[in-house]
Design a protein around this motif. Structure first.
Motif, PDB file in Angstrom:
ATOM      1  N   TRP A 108     -25.060   7.225 -32.283  1.00  0.00           N
ATOM      2  CA  TRP A 108     -25.697   8.131 -33.246  1.00  0.00           C
ATOM      3  C   TRP A 108     -27.019   7.599 -33.756  1.00  0.00           C
ATOM      4  O   TRP A 108     -27.837   8.348 -34.277  1.00  0.00           O
ATOM      5  N   ARG A 119     -23.803  13.436 -27.230  1.00  0.00           N
ATOM      6  CA  ARG A 119     -23.550  13.133 -28.640  1.00  0.00           C
ATOM      7  C   ARG A 119     -22.330  13.907 -29.133  1.00  0.00           C
ATOM      8  O   ARG A 119     -21.483  13.356 -29.843  1.00  0.00           O
ATOM      9  N   ALA A 140     -18.852  12.079 -30.329  1.00  0.00           N
ATOM     10  CA  ALA A 140     -18.327  12.343 -31.671  1.00  0.00           C
ATOM     11  C   ALA A 140     -16.925  12.948 -31.599  1.00  0.00           C
ATOM     12  O   ALA A 140     -16.041  12.594 -32.383  1.00  0.00           O
ATOM     13  N   ARG A 187     -17.046  10.179 -40.108  1.00  0.00           N
ATOM     14  CA  ARG A 187     -17.104  10.721 -38.756  1.00  0.00           C
ATOM     15  C   ARG A 187     -18.426  11.451 -38.541  1.00  0.00           C
ATOM     16  O   ARG A 187     -19.044  11.948 -39.466  1.00  0.00           O
ATOM     17  N   HIS A 188     -18.774  11.572 -37.283  1.00  0.00           N
ATOM     18  CA  HIS A 188     -19.997  12.280 -36.914  1.00  0.00           C
ATOM     19  C   HIS A 188     -19.632  13.684 -36.471  1.00  0.00           C
ATOM     20  O   HIS A 188     -18.625  13.896 -35.796  1.00  0.00           O
ATOM     21  N   GLU A 189     -20.419  14.637 -36.827  1.00  0.00           N
ATOM     22  CA  GLU A 189     -20.152  16.034 -36.466  1.00  0.00           C
ATOM     23  C   GLU A 189     -20.340  16.231 -34.971  1.00  0.00           C
ATOM     24  O   GLU A 189     -21.372  15.856 -34.421  1.00  0.00           O
TER      25      GLU A 189
END
Length: 145
Positions: A79, A89, A93, A106-108
């Motif tokens: 990220w 990406r 994620a 967390r990453h979307e």
């Protein structure tokens, strides 16, 4: 406690995981996902699970499929890097969410870069990779440096 090789102890269960792995690999291909993206998902999942055996194997597989050392060097912090496409990406994620669903920060993943079929394929890939990581770690799969 003795180290138990789960595949040797219960070979039928191991063969079923192999069969599931084959089905998932086909789903990934049919969903139009790049083989390098699949290896990145396997690597990231293995990083989160601390599976050295799988990390080494899938890093080598990624290199054989044309992945670069620069991208592999930063996949643990994907990220923060501009190396990865929107689709990669999203897949990374999503793999993180499947692997550690309760982890804060967390990453979307839902950025529109994955179709429903691709979301399903990546989710299954992360699920089967989590299974492999647990089998390898619990079985203490050896490897020489």
């Amino acid at each position: 406690m003795a180290h138990i090789n789960l595949g040797k102890q219960h070979p039928a269960a191991y063969k079923n995981v192999l069969a599931l792995n084959k089905e998932v690999e086909e789903a990934v291909s049919q969903a139009g996902l790049d083989a390098k993206l699949a290896e990145l998902v396997k690597i990231r999942t293995s990083q989160l699970n601390g599976c050295a055996f799988c990390l080494r194997m899938h890093t080598r597989d990624a290199l054989e499929k044309g992945e670069t050392t620069d991208r592999l060097a930063v996949v643990a912090a994907w990220w923060e890097s501009q190396y990865f496409t929107d689709q990669e990406r999203a897949a990374l994620a999503l793999a993180e969410e499947v692997t550690r669903p309760m982890e804060p920060g967390r990453h979307e993943w839902d950025n529109g870069a994955l179709s429903d079929e691709q979301v399903s394929a990546v989710t299954w890939l992360a699920i089967v990779m989590n299974a492999w990581n647990r089998i390898a770690v619990r079985s203490h799969y050896p490897f020489a440096p």
